[in-house]
Design a protein around this motif. Structure first.
Motif, PDB file in Angstrom:
ATOM      1  N   LYS A   1     -24.881  36.345 -61.079  1.00  0.00           N
ATOM      2  CA  LYS A   1     -25.297  37.314 -60.067  1.00  0.00           C
ATOM      3  C   LYS A   1     -25.981  38.511 -60.731  1.00  0.00           C
ATOM      4  N   GLY A   2     -25.435  38.946 -61.858  1.00  0.00           N
ATOM      5  CA  GLY A   2     -26.035  40.055 -62.600  1.00  0.00           C
ATOM      6  C   GLY A   2     -27.400  39.689 -63.157  1.00  0.00           C
ATOM      7  N   TYR A   3     -27.528  38.460 -63.651  1.00  0.00           N
ATOM      8  CA  TYR A   3     -28.808  37.990 -64.183  1.00  0.00           C
ATOM      9  C   TYR A   3     -29.876  37.986 -63.081  1.00  0.00           C
ATOM     10  N   LYS A   4     -29.535  37.432 -61.932  1.00  0.00           N
ATOM     11  CA  LYS A   4     -30.488  37.378 -60.818  1.00  0.00           C
ATOM     12  C   LYS A   4     -30.841  38.777 -60.341  1.00  0.00           C
ATOM     13  N   LEU A   5     -29.852  39.650 -60.330  1.00  0.00           N
ATOM     14  CA  LEU A   5     -30.062  41.023 -59.888  1.00  0.00           C
ATOM     15  C   LEU A   5     -30.998  41.771 -60.834  1.00  0.00           C
ATOM     16  N   ALA A   6     -30.800  41.569 -62.153  1.00  0.00           N
ATOM     17  CA  ALA A   6     -31.596  42.288 -63.154  1.00  0.00           C
ATOM     18  C   ALA A   6     -33.084  41.993 -63.011  1.00  0.00           C
ATOM     19  N   PHE A   7     -33.420  40.757 -62.628  1.00  0.00           N
ATOM     20  CA  PHE A   7     -34.830  40.372 -62.555  1.00  0.00           C
ATOM     21  C   PHE A   7     -35.305  40.184 -61.107  1.00  0.00           C
ATOM     22  N   SER A   8     -34.578  40.811 -60.199  1.00  0.00           N
ATOM     23  CA  SER A   8     -35.000  40.787 -58.799  1.00  0.00           C
ATOM     24  C   SER A   8     -36.151  41.773 -58.597  1.00  0.00           C
ATOM     25  N   ASN A   9     -36.887  41.602 -57.526  1.00  0.00           N
ATOM     26  CA  ASN A   9     -38.031  42.475 -57.239  1.00  0.00           C
ATOM     27  C   ASN A   9     -37.608  43.936 -57.066  1.00  0.00           C
ATOM     28  N   LYS A  10     -36.407  44.149 -56.565  1.00  0.00           N
ATOM     29  CA  LYS A  10     -35.944  45.510 -56.309  1.00  0.00           C
ATOM     30  C   LYS A  10     -35.628  46.283 -57.589  1.00  0.00           C
ATOM     31  N   LEU A  11     -35.290  45.559 -58.655  1.00  0.00           N
ATOM     32  CA  LEU A  11     -34.860  46.234 -59.879  1.00  0.00           C
ATOM     33  C   LEU A  11     -35.806  46.060 -61.054  1.00  0.00           C
TER      34      LEU A  11
ATOM     35  N   LYS B   1     -28.720  51.871 -59.575  1.00  0.00           N
ATOM     36  CA  LYS B   1     -29.537  51.171 -58.580  1.00  0.00           C
ATOM     37  C   LYS B   1     -28.968  49.780 -58.283  1.00  0.00           C
ATOM     38  N   ALA B   2     -28.434  49.120 -59.316  1.00  0.00           N
ATOM     39  CA  ALA B   2     -27.811  47.811 -59.103  1.00  0.00           C
ATOM     40  C   ALA B   2     -26.607  47.948 -58.170  1.00  0.00           C
ATOM     41  N   GLU B   3     -25.826  48.994 -58.363  1.00  0.00           N
ATOM     42  CA  GLU B   3     -24.666  49.231 -57.500  1.00  0.00           C
ATOM     43  C   GLU B   3     -25.099  49.482 -56.057  1.00  0.00           C
ATOM     44  N   ALA B   4     -26.191  50.242 -55.889  1.00  0.00           N
ATOM     45  CA  ALA B   4     -26.694  50.521 -54.544  1.00  0.00           C
ATOM     46  C   ALA B   4     -27.091  49.228 -53.828  1.00  0.00           C
ATOM     47  N   ILE B   5     -27.741  48.327 -54.541  1.00  0.00           N
ATOM     48  CA  ILE B   5     -28.142  47.046 -53.953  1.00  0.00           C
ATOM     49  C   ILE B   5     -26.916  46.224 -53.577  1.00  0.00           C
ATOM     50  N   LEU B   6     -25.935  46.182 -54.466  1.00  0.00           N
ATOM     51  CA  LEU B   6     -24.722  45.401 -54.218  1.00  0.00           C
ATOM     52  C   LEU B   6     -23.953  45.920 -53.003  1.00  0.00           C
ATOM     53  N   GLU B   7     -24.087  47.210 -52.740  1.00  0.00           N
ATOM     54  CA  GLU B   7     -23.377  47.821 -51.607  1.00  0.00           C
ATOM     55  C   GLU B   7     -24.283  48.012 -50.399  1.00  0.00           C
ATOM     56  N   ASN B   8     -25.462  47.370 -50.440  1.00  0.00           N
ATOM     57  CA  ASN B   8     -26.420  47.417 -49.324  1.00  0.00           C
ATOM     58  C   ASN B   8     -26.830  48.838 -48.956  1.00  0.00           C
ATOM     59  N   LYS B   9     -27.029  49.653 -49.969  1.00  0.00           N
ATOM     60  CA  LYS B   9     -27.498  51.022 -49.769  1.00  0.00           C
ATOM     61  C   LYS B   9     -28.967  51.105 -50.161  1.00  0.00           C
ATOM     62  N   SER B  10     -29.635  52.124 -49.653  1.00  0.00           N
ATOM     63  CA  SER B  10     -31.050  52.298 -49.990  1.00  0.00           C
ATOM     64  C   SER B  10     -31.190  52.801 -51.426  1.00  0.00           C
ATOM     65  N   ILE B  11     -32.247  52.379 -52.078  1.00  0.00           N
ATOM     66  CA  ILE B  11     -32.511  52.804 -53.461  1.00  0.00           C
ATOM     67  C   ILE B  11     -33.364  54.062 -53.439  1.00  0.00           C
ATOM     68  N   GLN B  12     -32.825  55.136 -53.974  1.00  0.00           N
ATOM     69  CA  GLN B  12     -33.532  56.403 -54.004  1.00  0.00           C
ATOM     70  C   GLN B  12     -34.467  56.454 -55.214  1.00  0.00           C
ATOM     71  N   PRO B  13     -35.648  57.056 -55.050  1.00  0.00           N
ATOM     72  CA  PRO B  13     -36.571  57.166 -56.184  1.00  0.00           C
ATOM     73  C   PRO B  13     -36.007  58.067 -57.281  1.00  0.00           C
ATOM     74  N   VAL B  14     -36.449  57.840 -58.493  1.00  0.00           N
ATOM     75  CA  VAL B  14     -35.987  58.614 -59.641  1.00  0.00           C
ATOM     76  C   VAL B  14     -37.168  59.359 -60.245  1.00  0.00           C
ATOM     77  N   SER B  15     -36.988  60.648 -60.462  1.00  0.00           N
ATOM     78  CA  SER B  15     -38.046  61.447 -61.070  1.00  0.00           C
ATOM     79  C   SER B  15     -37.807  61.609 -62.565  1.00  0.00           C
ATOM     80  N   PHE B  16     -38.853  61.979 -63.284  1.00  0.00           N
ATOM     81  CA  PHE B  16     -38.736  62.206 -64.726  1.00  0.00           C
ATOM     82  C   PHE B  16     -37.766  63.348 -65.005  1.00  0.00           C
ATOM     83  N   GLN B  17     -37.728  64.342 -64.109  1.00  0.00           N
ATOM     84  CA  GLN B  17     -36.812  65.478 -64.261  1.00  0.00           C
ATOM     85  C   GLN B  17     -35.353  65.028 -64.173  1.00  0.00           C
TER      86      GLN B  17
END
Length: 251
Positions: free
Chosen positions: A17-27, A109-125
């Motif tokens: 599950k972790g392998y599939k998640l790591a290379f999913s389109n969302k991550l 972000k992986a945790e957010a996907i696993l819990e069906n939460k929206s993925i928030q964007p990440v800034s350089f800051q």
């Protein structure tokens, strides 16, 4: 009826599950930077180790007396095991040190996907702001590792014990450290201190060791060791969500 799994079956399912998640389109875009860092460090470290240790090995053969030539067959496997461990651990350590801010974000972000939460964007800051915290956490891991590693290394010079039990202890310790390394990102994201994290992993010691052994084994296989870091992080996040997050010690 609720489906049940043995520890081994459950870990295998979580790892896949972790392998599939790591290379999913969302991550995939969160995986790219740690992956590039991992590959770059591996290539550089491999070249350095090849030139450095091949020279030391050849020099050792020239100073070894002929009547002790039989030691070559005893010491080479021992040196190989120690060097393999050091390279594997330091490759992982250096890569994780440099990529730690990105690894923490990947776990988040992986945790957010696993819990069906929206993925928030990440800034350089956001990444820059987290560097002091994640660097401090990585330093805690090193402070935990070095005293124990030195003690294990000393045992290699104990006659009998060093040739039989020390390699086994080293393999087990390496597995334990791999489990700590990759499971810690989720704990750190939730501001759970290092000592409590160790306590929780010890409560699940069999699964922790089993996870670490799998990662340790894959980390020394060429090509696979280049992609193991994001896979290990996502697999550890699956374990966190399914087994560790609701641990009663945290309540």
């Amino acid at each position: 009826m609720k489906e049940t799994f043995s520890t081994e079956e459950n870990l295998y399912r979580q790892f896949i599950k972790g392998y599939k998640l790591a290379f999913s389109n969302k991550l995939v875009h969160f995986v790219l930077i740690p992956l590039i860092i991992n590959i770059s460090i591996f290539i550089g470290l491999s070249i350095f180790i090849y030139y450095k240790f091949s020279g030391y090995y050849n020099y050792f053969l020239t100073i070894l007396p002929s009547w002790l030539s039989w030691l070559h067959y005893l010491l080479v496997p021992l040196f190989f095991l120690i060097i393999l461990f050091i390279v594997s651990f330091f490759f992982s350590t250096i890569a994780n040190w440099i990529a730690s801010p990105f690894n923490g974000i990947l776990a988040e972000k992986a945790e957010a996907i696993l819990e069906n939460k929206s993925i928030q964007p990440v800034s350089f800051q956001d990444i820059i702001k987290d560097i002091p915290r994640v660097a401090s956490r990585e330093l805690q891991k090193l402070k935990y590792f070095f005293p124990r590693f030195i003690i294990i290394l000393i045992t290699f010079f104990i006659p009998g014990f060093g040739q039989t039990l020390s390699p086994i202890i080293l393999i087990i310790f390496n597995a334990w450290m791999m489990s700590i390394q990759y499971c810690d990102y989720s704990f750190d994201n939730h501001k759970i201190n290092f000592k409590l994290m160790i306590k929780i992993l010890k409560k699940h010691k069999f699964k922790s060791f089993l996870f670490g052994i799998v990662i340790s084994f894959l980390s020394v296989i060429p090509i696979i060791n280049l992609i193991i870091m994001p896979v290990a992080i996502c697999s550890a996040t699956v374990i966190w969500v399914e087994n560790l997050k609701d641990n009663e010690i945290l309540e």
